[in-house]
Design an enzyme around this catalytic site. Structure first.
Site, mmCIF file in Angstrom:
data_model
loop_
_atom_site.group_PDB
_atom_site.id
_atom_site.type_symbol
_atom_site.label_atom_id
_atom_site.label_comp_id
_atom_site.label_asym_id
_atom_site.label_seq_id
_atom_site.Cartn_x
_atom_site.Cartn_y
_atom_site.Cartn_z
ATOM 1 N N CYS A 199 -45.030 1.458 35.784
ATOM 2 C CA CYS A 199 -45.327 2.593 34.908
ATOM 3 C C CYS A 199 -46.821 2.864 34.843
ATOM 4 C CB CYS A 199 -44.797 2.340 33.502
ATOM 5 S SG CYS A 199 -43.023 2.167 33.426
ATOM 6 N N VAL A 200 -47.460 3.017 35.970
ATOM 7 C CA VAL A 200 -48.870 3.415 35.953
ATOM 8 C C VAL A 200 -49.061 4.541 36.955
ATOM 9 C CG1 VAL A 200 -49.868 1.257 35.191
ATOM 10 C CG2 VAL A 200 -49.505 1.661 37.616
#
Ligand code: SF4
Ligand code: SF4
Lengths: 445, 205, 105
Positions: C104-105
């Site tokens: 989740c980046v």
């Protein structure tokens, strides 16, 4: 009719092995629910304004009905009599390289499976459900977007979606544990690792230990204040399940099983999920269906747990410690798709002085644009940022200085929107807001 | 009973049987067991799904498109009325003049609604991109059905044409997009169950 | 693949702006990337972080934990977020020429 059949057979034979596999998967999923949603769109075309992709791009192919149509047209072509006999009349489409390419672009690149359109659809078509089914077909064809696939692979192969080695994870947690001890000035404060027989097994989004550990410290401080009997597992701690996004049910099942095993290994009572929208949906709602049995334990979000702490006075908050105006972004999978709707509001109102709702909100909220695995798919990054304009406008209108959201995935997207649309806000987890407002008990000695 | 009566009756029976088939296929079956412990009672959510969730207050497809939505509602009312009248016309029950004229005026209005929707479909680039021949044909068929009902009531002739169009409608209904007659209900049901178990519906505020 | 142009120089980057070929990286590119994403003029502290990330990646084929960045540069966690407003991943790692990390980046 016999002649008809020969033609159909001949056409089917021109399908590649992989295409056949995808169609077979579609067929195997055709239960009442899928049949309903594949057959019910009436092409009224009124749903465009409910979807952030269409709103931000005005691309005719991005209205939800069109997204349903591309999947449904393949279903019509191969699994209905009408579509087999008169494909043209029903817009039934051959499954070939061109349709596959379109399908990939739409179901991976133009839908965040947020579900907002379903709530507003004239009929009630569950659009994200259809989109995910199409993604599952693409899993069969090994055509999942590479960034998404490698995130799933990392989770399956290393135990967490960022491939963090165990010793580095432990090292980080020990460091955070020492920090906590110093911050609360209590030698007994700690982040317990792999402790057996606890009430709560907590989970993390790997991006927390890797890059953004302040949210772990915040939650650890809250647990400390609530005198919680909790632990983190150093083996299975990942709250994400990117297989939910990619449509890979086998992978999703494997990740769910691991969490179940760890729960029983550590003899924990409740599984508490970190602030993660899709993680909540995947573990709380989809997981039992992947493993085909109910969980023998309870699953809740840490936000619900904090709500309980506040209600039962296990923690004390002083809202005046958070003076800046705060607004809340509702993560689609936790709110619309997960049913956690009011508790985050209750928690924030107890933790800050000035809370402003953004409009629309709750089950009606717009996606930030980062859902559905979009953050992991670089090839669609430009669209993602563009579609986030709707959210950026919503935030700007509130005039808030802090945007809180119980989802690390949303946070990352919101950080980018903050820069791109120059919102000048700070993005925080709910846990961070609460930790800032915590009033710790005076030590008795 | 004339031969047209028999044809219409046969068409109706076929229609009914295939609709029932679609309906029972589309109800939850086999794999639809949900193993996740529900949060809320689904019954209320299903009721909500069929009622409040459909109201223009809650639904963007309605309140952001009020003219189309209203036309759509009247168009559907016209269809229901026409379907209802099939029984009377079939058994040759005649109406008092005032009633017949009211029905004719109403159907004239609803057919115009239908036509306006058809014209919108033919002219808006968004809708053209979304439509296939079935969408146009279904509209023409249903609008035609309303018009011919009105004409028959007005002139009291052309019963054969009325019966033929009605039979075609019955036979086509389960095949094309008109089968949303059935799937609309199962869609509301499935969506209601989905959001109900999770506690998202009924929306409390 | 997207092309990113900064001050007349063109780079092949992925949709998120990470270098497609991380081998091509050099300090000049880092400085340009930093200017482009709003990090601004790179100072000593920036460089300490960038170099550590870069070397860690060359040796381990992986971005380092933020914990290690703190340990090796002696900087405090909050300082890192101030130095790189886009965060360690989309800020520091990108400027250090790493490929986009998973997750989740
Ligand atoms: S689920 Fe969300 S992103 Fe997908 S079509 Fe519907 S509104 Fe658009
Ligand atoms: S609102 Fe529903 S029925 Fe109408 S086009 Fe969109 S998905 Fe189809």
């Amino acid at each position: 009719m016999a002649g008809e059949k020969v033609i159909i057979m001949a056409k089917n034979n021109s399908l590649t092995e992989k295409q056949k596999k995808a169609l077979k998967l579609l067929k195997s999923r055709l239960n009442g629910r899928l049949l309903t949603h594949l057959n019910s769109c009436v092409h009224c075309g009124l749903c465009g304004e409910s979807c952030h992709y269409y709103l931000a791009t005005k691309n005719k192919n991005f209205i939800p009905g069109k997204k349903v149509d591309i999947v449904s047209s393949i279903y019509q072509r191969y699994h209905t009599l009408a579509g087999k006999v008169a494909p043209r009349l029903y817009g039934a489409k051959d499954f070939n390289d061109k349709t596959v390419e379109e399908l990939i672009d739409i179901v991976f690149g133009a839908c965040s499976m947020c579900g907002r359109c379903s709530v507003h659809c004239s009929i009630g078509v569950d659009v994200p459900y259809i989109v995910r089914t199409a993604r599952s077909m693409l899993v069969e064809m090994e055509l999942v977007s590479p960034g998404l696939q490698s995130t799933v692979d990392a989770a399956i192969n290393t135990g967490n979606n960022m491939g963090i080695p165990r010793d580095e994870f432990v090292d980080t947690l020990e460091w955070l544990s020492e920090d906590l001890e110093m911050e609360v000035e209590d030698e007994d404060a700690s982040i317990p690792l792999d402790k057996k027989g606890v009430d709560i097994l907590y989970t993390l989004n790997p991006r927390e230990p890797k890059f953004f550990p302040l949210s772990i410290s915040a939650i650890a401080k809250i647990y400390y204040a609530a005198k919680e009997n909790w632990t983190l597992s150093t083996n299975v701690y990942d709250v994400t399940n990117y297989a939910y996004f990619s449509g890979d049910d086998k992978g999703a099942k494997e990740l769910t099983e691991r969490l179940c095993d760890e729960m029983s290994k550590l003899e924990a009572k409740t599984l508490v999920l970190a602030e993660c929208g899709h993680g909540y949906r995947a573990i709380r709602w989809e997981g039992p269906n992947w493993i085909e049995r109910p969980y023998p334990f309870k699953v809740i979000s840490v936000v619900e747990l904090i709500g309980d702490y506040i209600r039962s006075c296990r923690i004390k908050l002083d809202p005046s410690l958070n003076k800046l105006p705060v607004t809340l972004h509702d993560p689609c999978n936790m709110v619309r798709g997960g049913g956690v709707i009011e508790v985050q509001r209750f928690v924030i109102k107890n933790a800050v002085e000035n809370f402003i709702e953004m409009m629309p909100n709750r089950a009606n909220n717009f996606c930030c644009g980062g859902g559905g695995g979009q953050l992991a798919m670089s090839e669609y990054a430009e669209r993602r940022i563009k579609s986030g304009k709707i959210k950026a406008d919503q935030i700007r209108k509130t005039g808030a200085k802090i945007v809180a959201t119980p989802c690390h995935n949303c946070i990352d997207q919101l950080m980018e929107l903050n820069k791109e649309y120059q919102l000048g806000v700070e993005i925080k987890t709910i846990g961070e807001l609460v930790a800032d407002a915590l009033v710790l008990e005076e030590k008795s000695n | 009973m004339t031969i047209f009566h028999w044809i219409l009756l046969a068409g109706f029976v076929i229609c009914l049987l295939s609709c029932l088939y679609h309906f029972f296929m589309a109800l939850p079956a086999g794999k639809d067991i949900d193993y996740a412990t529900p949060d809320a009672k689904t019954r209320q959510a299903v009721v909500y799904s069929f009622t409040k969730a459909m109201s223009p207050k809650k639904k963007e497809t309605a309140f952001m498109h009020l003219p189309t939505y209203t036309a759509g509602i009247f168009y559907h009312l016209g269809t229901f009325l026409s379907l209802f009248l099939v029984i009377f016309i079939f058994f040759n029950v005649s109406f008092p003049t005032w009633l017949a004229y009211s029905i004719i005026v109403f159907l004239a209005f609803t057919s115009i609604c239908g036509l306006s929707i058809l014209i919108k479909r033919m002219t808006s680039s968004l809708l053209k991109n979304l439509s296939n021949p079935d969408d146009y044909f279904s509209n023409i068929l249903v609008t035609g059905f309303q018009i011919i009902t009105a004409i028959y009531l007005l002139l009291n002739t052309g019963l054969e044409y009325y019966f033929i169009i009605t039979t075609i409608l019955f036979l086509y209904l389960p095949i094309g997009k008109l089968r949303h007659t059935i799937y609309f209900f199962t869609a509301r049901l499935h969506l209601g169950i989905f959001y109900g178990r999770r506690g998202t519906w009924p929306v409390k505020k | 693949m997207t092309q990113l142009e900064i001050e007349g120089k063109v780079f092949n980057v992925d949709g998120d702006g990470f270098l497609v070929n991380p081998q091509l990286w050099n300090e000049e590119i880092a400085a340009l990337f930093a200017k482009h994403d709003g990090t601004g003029q790179l100072n000593e502290k920036h460089w300490a972080i960038i170099n550590f990330i870069r070397n860690h990646w060359l040796e381990n084929d992986m971005a380092p934990m933020v914990r290690k960045i703190c340990q090796n540069t002696g900087l405090r966690l909050k300082e890192i977020y101030t130095l790189f407003p886009m965060g360690p991943a989309k800020g520091a790692c990108k400027i250090a020429g790493l490929p986009k990390p998973d997750g989740c980046v």
